[in-house]
Design a protein around this motif. Structure first.
Motif, short mmCIF file in Angstrom:
data_model
loop_
_atom_site.label_atom_id
_atom_site.label_comp_id
_atom_site.label_asym_id
_atom_site.label_seq_id
_atom_site.Cartn_x
_atom_site.Cartn_y
_atom_site.Cartn_z
N UNK A 35 -35.67 34.17 85.48
CA UNK A 35 -36.50 33.07 85.98
C UNK A 35 -35.75 31.73 85.93
N UNK A 36 -34.66 31.67 85.18
CA UNK A 36 -33.87 30.44 85.09
C UNK A 36 -32.86 30.31 86.22
N UNK A 37 -32.70 31.35 87.02
CA UNK A 37 -31.76 31.32 88.14
C UNK A 37 -32.20 30.27 89.16
N UNK A 38 -31.27 29.38 89.45
CA UNK A 38 -31.55 28.29 90.38
C UNK A 38 -32.11 27.06 89.71
N UNK A 39 -32.72 27.25 88.56
CA UNK A 39 -33.27 26.11 87.82
C UNK A 39 -32.25 25.58 86.82
N UNK A 40 -31.67 26.50 86.02
CA UNK A 40 -30.69 26.13 85.00
C UNK A 40 -29.42 26.98 85.15
N UNK B 278 -35.76 25.81 77.46
CA UNK B 278 -35.23 26.15 78.78
C UNK B 278 -35.58 27.56 79.24
N UNK B 279 -36.01 28.41 78.34
CA UNK B 279 -36.38 29.80 78.61
C UNK B 279 -35.22 30.67 79.11
N UNK C 157 -33.58 25.40 71.92
CA UNK C 157 -33.13 24.97 73.25
C UNK C 157 -33.07 26.16 74.20
N UNK C 158 -32.51 27.26 73.73
CA UNK C 158 -32.29 28.41 74.61
C UNK C 158 -33.53 29.26 74.83
N UNK C 159 -34.41 29.33 73.85
CA UNK C 159 -35.63 30.13 74.02
C UNK C 159 -36.82 29.31 74.48
#
Length: 123
Positions: free
Chosen positions: A63-68, A55-56, A50-52
């Motif tokens: 890169x997950x900032x704003x997305x997750x 969702x990355x 899940x984390x790698x």
């Protein structure tokens, strides 16, 4: 930043980080396989994926900032969690059992980083 593009993915991240932060849960669910209800499953690999992969957030927290992830503080906390998990995998290797990972002398670093990350994400 108060909102994210993928709130459902964020919920999955919260659940996985919570699992990594709770040694009692890990012992009960991952090791003893005492699931809360029929059809439930959880283990180290599922949460790692899940984390790698899904969702990355550990592969590339920025890169997950704003997305997750909502803030730079969350990005930092997830980077610390990635470092802790990477340390265990580097020292113990891939493909070990959940019990072997949990017995690792490096597991305490995962628990600490995950607890901090969960505290930041859940705030």
């Amino acid at each position: 930043m108060t909102d994210v593009e993928f709130p459902e993915m964020r919920e999955n991240v919260l659940s996985a980080v919570r699992a990594f932060s709770d040694v009692e849960y890990q012992n009960r669910v991952w090791l003893r396989r005492e699931y809360p209800h029929e059809g439930y499953f959880d283990d180290f690999s599922l949460n790692l994926n899940i984390l790698y992969d899904d969702t990355l957030v550990l592969e590339d927290p920025v890169s997950a900032l704003g997305k997750v992830l909502r803030s730079h503080e969350e990005v930092s906390a997830m980077a610390e969690l990635a470092e802790g998990i990477d340390s265990v995998l580097r020292e113990e290797g891939y493909g070990r059992s959940d019990a072997e990972y949990l017995r690792s002398p490096y597991w305490a670093g995962v628990l600490t980083a995950a607890f901090r990350a969960y505290s930041v994400l859940a705030a």
